[in-house]
Write a protein that holds these residues in place. Structure first.
Motif, mmCIF file in Angstrom:
data_model
loop_
_atom_site.group_PDB
_atom_site.id
_atom_site.type_symbol
_atom_site.label_atom_id
_atom_site.label_comp_id
_atom_site.label_asym_id
_atom_site.label_seq_id
_atom_site.Cartn_x
_atom_site.Cartn_y
_atom_site.Cartn_z
ATOM 1 N N ALA B 318 -3.356 6.488 11.532
ATOM 2 C CA ALA B 318 -3.244 5.723 10.282
ATOM 3 C C ALA B 318 -1.771 5.599 9.899
ATOM 4 N N LYS B 319 -1.429 4.443 9.318
ATOM 5 C CA LYS B 319 -0.043 4.246 8.883
ATOM 6 C C LYS B 319 0.083 4.611 7.410
ATOM 7 N N PRO B 320 1.195 5.306 7.041
ATOM 8 C CA PRO B 320 1.388 5.621 5.626
ATOM 9 C C PRO B 320 1.525 4.332 4.821
ATOM 10 N N GLN B 321 1.097 4.380 3.569
ATOM 11 C CA GLN B 321 1.133 3.197 2.700
ATOM 12 C C GLN B 321 1.611 3.658 1.329
ATOM 13 N N ARG B 322 2.670 3.062 0.825
ATOM 14 C CA ARG B 322 3.199 3.541 -0.455
ATOM 15 C C ARG B 322 3.260 2.455 -1.511
ATOM 16 N N SER B 323 2.529 1.375 -1.293
ATOM 17 C CA SER B 323 2.600 0.254 -2.233
ATOM 18 C C SER B 323 1.208 -0.320 -2.441
ATOM 19 N N PRO B 324 1.020 -1.031 -3.576
ATOM 20 C CA PRO B 324 -0.269 -1.722 -3.763
ATOM 21 C C PRO B 324 -0.429 -2.890 -2.807
ATOM 22 N N ILE B 325 0.693 -3.358 -2.224
ATOM 23 C CA ILE B 325 0.620 -4.471 -1.280
ATOM 24 C C ILE B 325 0.771 -3.897 0.126
ATOM 25 N N ILE B 326 -0.139 -4.245 0.995
ATOM 26 C CA ILE B 326 -0.164 -3.667 2.340
ATOM 27 C C ILE B 326 1.196 -3.894 3.024
ATOM 28 N N GLU B 327 1.655 -2.883 3.726
ATOM 29 C CA GLU B 327 3.022 -2.947 4.245
ATOM 30 C C GLU B 327 3.205 -4.012 5.325
ATOM 31 N N SER B 328 2.115 -4.529 5.889
ATOM 32 C CA SER B 328 2.249 -5.613 6.876
ATOM 33 C C SER B 328 2.308 -6.984 6.212
ATOM 34 N N SER B 329 2.231 -7.033 4.881
ATOM 35 C CA SER B 329 2.263 -8.317 4.177
ATOM 36 C C SER B 329 3.703 -8.746 3.936
ATOM 37 N N PRO B 330 3.979 -10.052 3.953
ATOM 38 C CA PRO B 330 5.346 -10.504 3.649
ATOM 39 C C PRO B 330 5.767 -10.172 2.209
#
Lengths: 326, 530
Positions: B318-330
Motif C-alpha cells: 500500500a502507498k502512504p496517503q497524506r491528503s484528501p486528494i489521492i496522490e496519483s491525481s494531478p
C-alpha cells in the motif's frame, strides 16, 4: 391408521409447522440490528436522505412491523415470496435457480454417506476387533469431530492446490462449452469435493451406527439359523442381516436431513457452490430479509418433506410398521 | 504530471480525431477471439451503472454500456460515443457530436435523445449527485448532437461523461414509465457497449459476449468475458493460480498480492485504479470533545506512524496517503503537512490542549470504529491505533460492528469518536472529495456525507470556487490551498491508498490500465499468440 390418513395428518402438521417457521423467522430476523436500506445505500456507494426514504418506501420498510408481517403472509399464501432487497428480483426466482444445486449436493452427499458408511460398517462388523473395525472407529471419531468447513478447506488445499485434480470452486467451468453429456460430466467433476466434504461427517455416523447395528443383528438367532441352513456368508450378511440392520440408518438419515442442509450451507460457502446455502449466507450479511425468509421457508419445507419420506420408507422397509395397529 | 487546459477540457478546436482506443504500441499483431475469465469478490445488485455506483456494477456495466468519452492512463479524454466535443468559451455548455453508426444491442440506433435521457436519469438517481447537478438542460438539435447546458461552469463534466460514470442507456427500454431503480431491465439490460449480456446469475456469474455490431471496427478483440463471483478470496487465489480464471482485477489483501506477484504465470499491476482514488483513513468526530480541539487531532496525527502501517501491516504493497486528494491525481498538493511520527510533539500538543496525563499515564479515553469485513485495511489498523495511541496517554477502545449497516448507522448518526473508513475520490474532487468536507453536506443519517461534521467557511469557499473554475492551473491552486487548510485542521488523518492490484495471465495483452482500469470498456485486450 391407513396410509392416506397418516399422510394427510403428517401433511397438516407440516403446514402448521411451516406457518410457525415463517412467523418466528420473520420476528427473529427483524429483531436483529441493522437496516436493509443502509445496506442497499452502502452497496450503492452512499445515498441521500431522499434516496434512503425512497428505498424504505419501495420495499415497505417504512410500515409498522405487524403490517409488514400481514402483507408478507398474504403474499406467501399467494405463492409470492416477495422481492429481494438486494437483487431486486423475485425471491422465488432466486431460490428456483439455487434449489437444484442444493438438492444435488445434499442428495449426492447423502448417497455417498449412506452407501460408503453402511458398507464400511458391515465389513467392520464381520470382524469387530479387526483392523477395519478400528479404522471405522477412528474415521468416525475424526469425521464427526472435524468441522465441515475445515475439512472442506483441507480437501481444497490437497486436491485443488497440492495435487490439482479437482476444481477449486463453482458448479461448472467458466469456459465450459460442450454438449449435455459433457455438461453432466463437468457438474459431477465439480460436485466431487463438496459432496465428499459434506458426506464425511455423516459417513462417520452411518458407519458407526451400521457397525453397531450389524454386530447386534449378526448375533441374532435367525442369522445363526440362516448360517445353519448352509447359506453363503454373502447371502447371510446382505440379505438377512443387512435388511434388519438398516432400519436405524433410515431413521437417522431422516433426522439428519436438517443437519445435512445446514452443513450444506457451510460447504457451499467454502466451495462457492451456487446453492441456497451460499445465498442464505450472503443474504444475512446484506440484511436481505425476504430472500432469507424465503430460503428458511424452503429449507423447512425440504426437511418436512424429507421426514415424511423417511417415515414412508420406514414403513416400506419394515412390514411390522406397515401393518402395525391392525 | 502537467495537464493543459486544452487537454483537460478538450475545448477549443474540439478533438476531431478518429476514435483511437489503443493507447499502446504493439510488438505483434493483436489476436482476435477467446474468452477471458475474471474473478470478483463483489456481487452486483444489478448491471445498470446509471443508478448504481461501485466496481461490482461498474466493471460489467462498462462493457455493456458505452459512454460519450473515455479516459486514458494520463487523465486525457478520448472520443467514444462522442466522436468530438466542444466546450463553450464561457464554460456554460458542452456539445457532443455522436458517432452515426452506433446501435443498441437490440439494433435500435443510439441517438442524442438517449444521451439526454441517460444524463437526466443519472442526475436524478445516481448517488453521486454532484456529477450532473449543474446540468440545467440537455438539448438535442438533431439525432447526433447533444448540447449539455450548465447553470455554472463544471470543470469535472468531461470526466463525468466517461466510462463507469455515464453509461448511455436506451430510452425505449428504461423510459417506459416504470421506476428506474427497480426496473427489471437493470438485471437484463439492452446495452450500447462492446459486449452484450448473455447471462446474469445474481451472486454467481455474469457472461458477456462480443457485440458483433459494435460501432468501433475490429473491437472488441475478445469474444467473451465471464465474471465469476466468489466471496472466498482464498478460492479466488487458487482459481487464478490454477488457471481456472485469467484475471483478478481487485486484489487488496497484501498477502494475496504478494502471493500473486510470486507466481510466474501472472502479471500483477497497481495501474488502473487512479480514477477510483480509494483512500483508507481515520476520521474524527470534530464536534465531540476532546476531538473538537484541533491540537488533539494533530497530536493523534503525530502519534500515528503511517509508514509502519503501510510497510509492516500492509507488507509494503500500500502507498502512504497524506491528503484528501489521492496522490496519483494531478490535483494532489505534495506540500500538505505529512505528520511524520513524533511522539514528543504529540505529547506536547496534548499537554498544551489541557489534557495532562494522570497518575496512570493516561489522558482520556476514545473509541475507534471500523468497517467490518475488511480486516487488513480497517480492523488491524484500528487495533494498531489502540496500542500506538496508548504511548501518548490515549486509552483507545476498538469497537466492533457486527455488520456494515450497524457501522453505517453509528457513524452517520455521529455516535462515534474516531472511525476507520475507506472513501473514493471517483476521478475528480467534485465527485468524491467535496462531499466529505463541505459544511453543507453535514447530513445526519447519510453515510459518506460529512459525518465528521467538519466546518470551515474558508474550505467551503475554496471548494465552491474550485467546483466552477475551468482553468486548470487556477483550479489546482484552489485545491492546493484547500489541502493545506484541511491538512492543518485535520478532520481526517489520511493513511494510505487502498492497495488495489490486478493480477492477470501473462498471455493477456493490453490489459486495461487507464485511470478506470476494468471499469472502462475492455476493447483492446487480447490473448497473445500461443
Amino acid at each position: 391408521m391407513g396410509p392416506t390418513a397418516y399422510i394427510a395428518r403428517r401433511l397438516a402438521y407440516g403446514v402448521i409447522l411451516l406457518i410457525g417457521v415463517l412467523v418466528l423467522n420473520f420476528f427473529l430476523i427483524h429483531a436483529a440490528p441493522g437496516d436493509p436500506a443502509e445496506t442497499i445505500a452502502g452497496a450503492m456507494g452512499g445515498a441521500t436522505a431522499r434516496m434512503l426514504a425512497d428505498i424504505r418506501s419501495a420495499y415497505g420498510l417504512d410500515k409498522p412491523l405487524l403490517t409488514q408481517l400481514a402483507i408478507y403472509l398474504g403474499r406467501v399464501a399467494h405463492g409470492d415470496l416477495g422481492m429481494s432487497y438486494y437483487f431486486n428480483q423475485p425471491v422465488i426466482d432466486l431460490i428456483a435457480a439455487r434449489v437444484g444445486p442444493t438438492i444435488l449436493l445434499v442428495l449426492a452427499a447423502q448417497v455417498i454417506a449412506i452407501t460408503a458408511g453402511v458398507a464400511m460398517g458391515v465389513f467392520a462388523a464381520r470382524k469387530p476387533s479387526g483392523p477395519l473395525s478400528a479404522f471405522v472407529a477412528v474415521l468416525s471419531t475424526v469425521g464427526y469431530a472435524a468441522p465441515v468447513f475445515w475439512t472442506g478447506i483441507m480437501l481444497v488445499i490437497l486436491f485443488a492446490s497440492i495435487i490439482p485434480i479437482f476444481p477449486v470452486e463453482g458448479m461448472t467451468s467458466a469456459r465450459f462449452s460442450g454438449g449435455f453429456v459433457a455438461h453432466i460430466g463437468d457438474v459431477l467433476y465439480h460436485l466431487a469435493l463438496p459432496a465428499f466434504t459434506l458426506a464425511i461427517i455423516f459417513l462417520a455416523q452411518y458407519s458407526r451406527l451400521s457397525r453397531a447395528s450389524m454386530i447386534d443383528v449378526l448375533g441374532a438367532d435367525y442369522v445363526r439359523t440362516a448360517r445353519a441352513k448352509g447359506l453363503s456368508e454373502t447371502k447371510v450378511v446382505f440379505k438377512h442381516a443387512l435388511r434388519n440392520a438398516v432400519l436405524p440408518i433410515i431413521t437417522v438419515a431422516g433426522i439428519q436431513f436438517g443437519n445435512l442442509i445446514s452443513g450444506a450451507l457451510l460447504v457451499e460457502s467454502v466451495f462457492n457452490w451456487p446453492g441456497m446455502g451460499r445465498l442464505a449466507f450472503d443474504s444475512v450479511l446484506r440484511r436481505d430479509y425476504p430472500t432469507l425468509l424465503g430460503i428458511l421457508f424452503f429449507a423447512a419445507l425440504m426437511v418436512v418433506v424429507a421426514n415424511l419420506l423417511t417415515d414412508l420408507s420406514y414403513r416400506f422397509a419394515d412390514p411390522r410398521i406397515r401393518t402395525g395397529g391392525r | 504530471m502537467k495537464l493543459t487546459r486544452r487537454e483537460i477540457l478538450g475545448s477549443a478546436g474540439a478533438l476531431l480525431v478518429a476514435p483511437n482506443f489503443a493507447f499502446r504500441a504493439h510488438a505483434e499483431e493483436p489476436q482476435k477471439g477467446g474468452a477471458m475469465v475474471m474473478v470478483s469478490t463483489q456481487s452486483p445488485r444489478h448491471l445498470n451503472p446509471a443508478v448504481q455506483s461501485g466496481a461490482a456494477t461498474g466493471v460489467p456495466g462498462a462493457q455493456i454500456f458505452a459512454s460519450p468519452l473515455m479516459f486514458d492512463a494520463n487523465w486525457k479524454p478520448h472520443p467514444y460515443l462522442a466522436e468530438s466535443w466542444k466546450v463553450a468559451d464561457d464554460g456554460l455548455s458542452v456539445t457532443l457530436n455522436l458517432v452515426k453508426n452506433a446501435k443498441f444491442h437490440d439494433g435500435k440506433p443510439i441517438t442524442s435523445d438517449d444521451v439526454k435521457f441517460s444524463i437526466e436519469t443519472i442526475k436524478a438517481h445516481h448517488p453521486f449527485t454532484t456529477m450532473f447537478e449543474p446540468v440545467s438542460a440537455v438539448e438535442t438539435p438533431d439525432e447526433h448532437t447533444a448540447t449539455i447546458r450548465l447553470a455554472h461552469p463544471h470543470p469535472a463534466l468531461l470526466l463525468c461523461l466517461s466510462s463507469a460514470l455515464c453509461p448511455i442507456i436506451p430510452r425505449h427500454i428504461f423510459g417506459d414509465g416504470r421506476d428506474i431503480m427497480t426496473h427489471p431491465a437493470n438485471s437484463n439490460p439492452v446495452g450500447s457497449g462492446p459486449f452484450r449480456l448473455e447471462e446474469f446469475k445474481p451472486g454467481q456469474r455474469i457472461s458477456l459476449v462480443k457485440n458483433t455490431d459494435f460501432f468501433i471496427p475490429d473491437r472488441p478483440r475478445l469474444d467473451k468475458i465471464i465474471i465469476t463471483i466468489s466471496n472466498d478470496p482464498n478460492a479466488i487465489l487458487l482459481a487464478v493460480e490454477n488457471g481456472e480464471a485469467d484475471c483478478y482485477p481487485f486484489a487488496t489483501a497484501s498477502q494475496d498480492i504478494k502471493r500473486l506477484q510470486r507466481n510466474d504465470r501472472l502479471d500483477v499491476t497497481d495501474k488502473g485504479f487512479e480514477g477510483l482514488g480509494a483512500i483508507n483513513w481515520l476520521a474524527f468526530n470534530t464536534k465531540k470533545p476532546p476531538l473538537d480541539k484541533k491540537m488533539v487531532r494533530q497530536a493523534i496525527g503525530y502519534a500515528i506512524d503511517r509508514n509502519f502501517i503501510t510497510k509492516a501491516l500492509m507488507r509494503g504493497v500500500a502507498k502512504p496517503q497524506r491528503s484528501p486528494i489521492i496522490e496519483s491525481s494531478p490535483f494532489f498538493n505534495p506540500k500538505i503537512p505529512a505528520y511524520d511520527l513524533d511522539l514528543d510533539k504529540a505529547n506536547a500538543l496534548l499537554d498544551q490542549a489541557g489534557h495532562k496525563a494522570g497518575s496512570d499515564g493516561m489522558r482520556f479515553k476514545l473509541t475507534v470504529d471500523y468497517i467490518p469485513g475488511a480486516p487488513e485495511q480497517q480492523e488491524s489498523v484500528a487495533q494498531y491505533l489502540k496500542s500506538q495511541l496508548k504511548k501518548v496517554g490515549i486509552d483507545v477502545e476498538v469497537r466492533a460492528s457486527p455488520d456494515f449497516p450497524t457501522w453505517a448507522k453509528r457513524i452517520s448518526n455521529y455516535d462515534f469518536d474516531m472511525t476507520m473508513d475507506a472513501v473514493y475520490n471517483w476521478g475528480d474532487p467534485v465527485i468524491g472529495v467535496h462531499r466529505t468536507y463541505l459544511s453543507s453536506n453535514i447530513r445526519k443519517g447519510v453515510i459518506w456525507s460529512n459525518t465528521q461534521r467538519y466546518s470551515n467557511p474558508k474550505v467551503d469557499e475554496l471548494l465552491g470556487k474550485a467546483a466552477v473554475e475551468m482553468d486548470f492551473a487556477k483550479r489546482k491552486a484552489l485545491y492546493d490551498e484547500f489541502q493545506m487548510i484541511v491538512g492543518d485542521d485535520l478532520p481526517i488523518y489520511w493513511i494510505n491508498a487502498l492497495p488495489y492490484h490486478s493480477a492477470y495471465d501473462k498471455r493477456i495483452a493490453d490489459f486495461p490500465e487507464t485511470i478506470w482500469g476494468t471499469m472502462q470498456s475492455i476493447n483492446d485486450t487480447y490473448w497473445k499468440k500461443a
